[in-house]
Design a protein around this motif. Structure first.
Motif, PDB file in Angstrom:
ATOM      1  N   ALA A  53      32.545  54.817   0.065  1.00 32.60           N
ATOM      2  CA  ALA A  53      33.094  53.867  -0.909  1.00 32.60           C
ATOM      3  C   ALA A  53      32.572  52.456  -0.644  1.00 32.60           C
ATOM      4  O   ALA A  53      32.234  51.718  -1.579  1.00 32.60           O
ATOM      5  N   ILE A  54      32.496  52.069   0.620  1.00 37.09           N
ATOM      6  CA  ILE A  54      31.971  50.749   0.966  1.00 37.09           C
ATOM      7  C   ILE A  54      30.508  50.657   0.562  1.00 37.09           C
ATOM      8  O   ILE A  54      30.056  49.644   0.017  1.00 37.09           O
ATOM      9  N   GLY A  55      29.758  51.735   0.825  1.00 30.41           N
ATOM     10  CA  GLY A  55      28.346  51.749   0.460  1.00 30.41           C
ATOM     11  C   GLY A  55      28.129  51.597  -1.031  1.00 30.41           C
ATOM     12  O   GLY A  55      27.241  50.858  -1.469  1.00 30.41           O
ATOM     13  N   ARG A  56      28.936  52.307  -1.822  1.00 33.74           N
ATOM     14  CA  ARG A  56      28.814  52.177  -3.282  1.00 33.74           C
ATOM     15  C   ARG A  56      29.126  50.744  -3.717  1.00 33.74           C
ATOM     16  O   ARG A  56      28.471  50.205  -4.614  1.00 33.74           O
ATOM     17  N   PHE A  57      30.121  50.139  -3.079  1.00 36.37           N
ATOM     18  CA  PHE A  57      30.486  48.770  -3.449  1.00 36.37           C
ATOM     19  C   PHE A  57      29.374  47.778  -3.122  1.00 36.37           C
ATOM     20  O   PHE A  57      29.038  46.920  -3.937  1.00 36.37           O
ATOM     21  N   VAL A  58      28.796  47.890  -1.925  1.00 37.04           N
ATOM     22  CA  VAL A  58      27.797  46.899  -1.535  1.00 37.04           C
ATOM     23  C   VAL A  58      26.517  47.037  -2.371  1.00 37.04           C
ATOM     24  O   VAL A  58      25.816  46.045  -2.584  1.00 37.04           O
ATOM     25  N   LEU A  59      26.215  48.240  -2.867  1.00 37.96           N
ATOM     26  CA  LEU A  59      25.067  48.389  -3.750  1.00 37.96           C
ATOM     27  C   LEU A  59      25.369  47.890  -5.158  1.00 37.96           C
ATOM     28  O   LEU A  59      24.457  47.480  -5.889  1.00 37.96           O
ATOM     29  N   GLY A  60      26.638  47.942  -5.560  1.00 34.83           N
ATOM     30  CA  GLY A  60      27.013  47.454  -6.877  1.00 34.83           C
ATOM     31  C   GLY A  60      26.299  48.183  -7.994  1.00 34.83           C
ATOM     32  O   GLY A  60      26.195  49.408  -8.004  1.00 34.83           O
ATOM     33  N   ARG A  61      25.755  47.440  -8.937  1.00 30.49           N
ATOM     34  CA  ARG A  61      25.105  48.051 -10.108  1.00 30.49           C
ATOM     35  C   ARG A  61      23.847  48.826  -9.736  1.00 30.49           C
ATOM     36  O   ARG A  61      23.396  49.688 -10.499  1.00 30.49           O
ATOM     37  N   TYR A  62      23.295  48.536  -8.566  1.00 29.88           N
ATOM     38  CA  TYR A  62      22.079  49.239  -8.155  1.00 29.88           C
ATOM     39  C   TYR A  62      22.369  50.693  -7.761  1.00 29.88           C
ATOM     40  O   TYR A  62      21.447  51.512  -7.725  1.00 29.88           O
ATOM     41  N   TRP A  63      23.621  50.984  -7.461  1.00 25.34           N
ATOM     42  CA  TRP A  63      23.984  52.372  -7.148  1.00 25.34           C
ATOM     43  C   TRP A  63      23.710  53.282  -8.344  1.00 25.34           C
ATOM     44  O   TRP A  63      23.206  54.393  -8.181  1.00 25.34           O
TER      45      TRP A  63
ATOM     46  N   GLY B   3      39.301  34.683   5.499  1.00 25.85           N
ATOM     47  CA  GLY B   3      38.962  34.529   4.092  1.00 25.85           C
ATOM     48  C   GLY B   3      37.583  35.033   3.696  1.00 25.85           C
ATOM     49  O   GLY B   3      37.227  34.985   2.514  1.00 25.85           O
ATOM     50  N   VAL B   4      36.793  35.510   4.651  1.00 29.92           N
ATOM     51  CA  VAL B   4      35.445  35.992   4.366  1.00 29.92           C
ATOM     52  C   VAL B   4      35.423  37.516   4.426  1.00 29.92           C
ATOM     53  O   VAL B   4      35.724  38.110   5.463  1.00 29.92           O
ATOM     54  N   SER B   5      35.069  38.155   3.315  1.00 32.13           N
ATOM     55  CA  SER B   5      35.037  39.608   3.220  1.00 32.13           C
ATOM     56  C   SER B   5      33.733  40.167   3.790  1.00 32.13           C
ATOM     57  O   SER B   5      32.642  39.729   3.417  1.00 32.13           O
ATOM     58  N   VAL B   6      33.847  41.136   4.690  1.00 27.42           N
ATOM     59  CA  VAL B   6      32.665  41.787   5.243  1.00 27.42           C
ATOM     60  C   VAL B   6      31.917  42.533   4.145  1.00 27.42           C
ATOM     61  O   VAL B   6      30.685  42.455   4.043  1.00 27.42           O
ATOM     62  N   ALA B   7      32.648  43.266   3.294  1.00 30.87           N
ATOM     63  CA  ALA B   7      32.011  44.045   2.232  1.00 30.87           C
ATOM     64  C   ALA B   7      31.288  43.145   1.233  1.00 30.87           C
ATOM     65  O   ALA B   7      30.158  43.436   0.818  1.00 30.87           O
ATOM     66  N   VAL B   8      31.911  42.033   0.856  1.00 34.52           N
ATOM     67  CA  VAL B   8      31.285  41.104  -0.095  1.00 34.52           C
ATOM     68  C   VAL B   8      30.057  40.450   0.541  1.00 34.52           C
ATOM     69  O   VAL B   8      29.033  40.251  -0.118  1.00 34.52           O
ATOM     70  N   THR B   9      30.142  40.129   1.837  1.00 31.15           N
ATOM     71  CA  THR B   9      29.002  39.535   2.540  1.00 31.15           C
ATOM     72  C   THR B   9      27.821  40.494   2.572  1.00 31.15           C
ATOM     73  O   THR B   9      26.679  40.106   2.296  1.00 31.15           O
ATOM     74  N   LEU B  10      28.091  41.771   2.886  1.00 28.64           N
ATOM     75  CA  LEU B  10      27.019  42.766   2.907  1.00 28.64           C
ATOM     76  C   LEU B  10      26.437  42.966   1.508  1.00 28.64           C
ATOM     77  O   LEU B  10      25.222  43.115   1.345  1.00 28.64           O
ATOM     78  N   ARG B  11      27.300  42.970   0.509  1.00 29.43           N
ATOM     79  CA  ARG B  11      26.826  43.134  -0.874  1.00 29.43           C
ATOM     80  C   ARG B  11      25.880  41.990  -1.246  1.00 29.43           C
ATOM     81  O   ARG B  11      24.842  42.218  -1.874  1.00 29.43           O
ATOM     82  N   SER B  12      26.227  40.771  -0.861  1.00 29.04           N
ATOM     83  CA  SER B  12      25.382  39.623  -1.156  1.00 29.04           C
ATOM     84  C   SER B  12      24.034  39.742  -0.447  1.00 29.04           C
ATOM     85  O   SER B  12      22.976  39.479  -1.042  1.00 29.04           O
ATOM     86  N   GLU B  13      24.062  40.156   0.819  1.00 27.74           N
ATOM     87  CA  GLU B  13      22.820  40.308   1.585  1.00 27.74           C
ATOM     88  C   GLU B  13      21.921  41.373   0.968  1.00 27.74           C
ATOM     89  O   GLU B  13      20.721  41.160   0.787  1.00 27.74           O
ATOM     90  N   TYR B  14      22.509  42.521   0.672  1.00 29.20           N
ATOM     91  CA  TYR B  14      21.712  43.635   0.153  1.00 29.20           C
ATOM     92  C   TYR B  14      21.207  43.356  -1.260  1.00 29.20           C
ATOM     93  O   TYR B  14      20.078  43.731  -1.613  1.00 29.20           O
ATOM     94  N   ASN B  15      22.034  42.726  -2.085  1.00 33.51           N
ATOM     95  CA  ASN B  15      21.605  42.409  -3.452  1.00 33.51           C
ATOM     96  C   ASN B  15      20.423  41.445  -3.452  1.00 33.51           C
ATOM     97  O   ASN B  15      19.547  41.518  -4.322  1.00 33.51           O
ATOM     98  N   ALA B  16      20.398  40.533  -2.461  1.00 38.48           N
ATOM     99  CA  ALA B  16      19.276  39.595  -2.360  1.00 38.48           C
ATOM    100  C   ALA B  16      17.981  40.358  -2.081  1.00 38.48           C
ATOM    101  O   ALA B  16      16.932  40.069  -2.680  1.00 38.48           O
ATOM    102  N   VAL B  17      18.053  41.354  -1.183  1.00 39.43           N
ATOM    103  CA  VAL B  17      16.875  42.174  -0.880  1.00 39.43           C
ATOM    104  C   VAL B  17      16.461  42.983  -2.103  1.00 39.43           C
ATOM    105  O   VAL B  17      15.270  43.091  -2.421  1.00 39.43           O
ATOM    106  N   LEU B  18      17.443  43.545  -2.806  1.00 38.83           N
ATOM    107  CA  LEU B  18      17.148  44.364  -3.980  1.00 38.83           C
ATOM    108  C   LEU B  18      16.508  43.538  -5.090  1.00 38.83           C
ATOM    109  O   LEU B  18      15.559  43.991  -5.747  1.00 38.83           O
ATOM    110  N   LYS B  19      16.989  42.331  -5.297  1.00 36.40           N
ATOM    111  CA  LYS B  19      16.422  41.477  -6.341  1.00 36.40           C
ATOM    112  C   LYS B  19      14.984  41.114  -6.038  1.00 36.40           C
ATOM    113  O   LYS B  19      14.151  40.985  -6.944  1.00 36.40           O
TER     114      LYS B  19
END
Length: 207
Positions: free
Chosen positions: A75-85, A171-187
């Motif tokens: 579930a965490i993996g699907r979230f961090v990939l977001g629309r790219y999943w 106040g800093v989400s680990v899942a949101v942080t990973l999503r931001s990092e991975y989305n930057a690589v994907l873009k």
């Protein structure tokens, strides 16, 4: 991920919905169980990961077992990939989830070594949102040196029992942080999950 530290538990149950009768009893039990789950996972991790004389390989094996049992990695993996999943093939998804699991182990296990003498105090449990089966477990990491750190855990109850979906540190989400990092690589790579997988494999190899 500091849930694997020792826990001194004082759970205050807060039901935001105001149900009555059997529904209230179910909710109270569910809230208490979510807090107890976090406490038990933490105590087990402290016992297993801090055992004297174990090799680094054995420590990684034990941490993987705790991670798979205590965290909903899929579930965490699907979230961090977001629309790219949605745009990834089944093979790319499966490869990503395996590499993602490895990444969490190599990224966070060394960090835990710095917290072996700290304790986690669970302060309260509440429903994350009305009608939701996700619980927010509020806690404080009581450090031997330095001020305490506020940690909020997002825990849900699914087919595999209670599992962690996210950790929010001050106040800093680990899942949101990973999503931001991975989305930057994907873009940067045309949204190709295969390229992200390659980048993560390279990162792990360099650790």
């Amino acid at each position: 991920f500091a849930a694997v530290l020792a826990v001194s538990q004082t759970v205050a149950i807060q039901d935001q919905r105001g149900p009555v009768g059997t529904a209230m009893a179910w909710a109270a039990g569910s809230f208490a169980n979510a807090g107890a789950f976090l406490a038990a996972l933490s105590q087990r991790a402290t016992r297993e990961l801090n055992q004297a004389g174990i090799s680094e390989e054995e420590k990684q094996r034990r941490f993987r077992a705790l991670l798979v049992e205590g965290f909903d990695v899929a579930a965490i993996g699907r979230f961090v990939l977001g629309r790219y999943w949605r745009g990834a093939s089944d093979d790319e998804r499966q490869e990503f989830l395996q590499i993602f699991e490895d990444t969490l182990i190599f990224r966070f296990l060394p960090i835990l070594s710095d917290y072996t003498e700290d304790t986690l105090q669970v302060d309260g449990v509440r429903r994350f949102a009305d009608g939701d089966k996700i619980f927010s477990v509020e806690s404080r990491l009581k450090r031997k040196s330095g001020p305490p750190v506020r940690l909020d855990w997002r825990i849900h109850q699914g087919a595999n029992g209670y599992q962690i979906l996210d950790v929010v540190a001050e106040g800093v989400s680990v899942a949101v942080t990973l999503r931001s990092e991975y989305n930057a690589v994907l873009k940067q790579n045309g949204g190709k999950v295969s390229e992200l997988n390659a980048a993560l494999r390279k990162m792990i190899a360099g650790i």
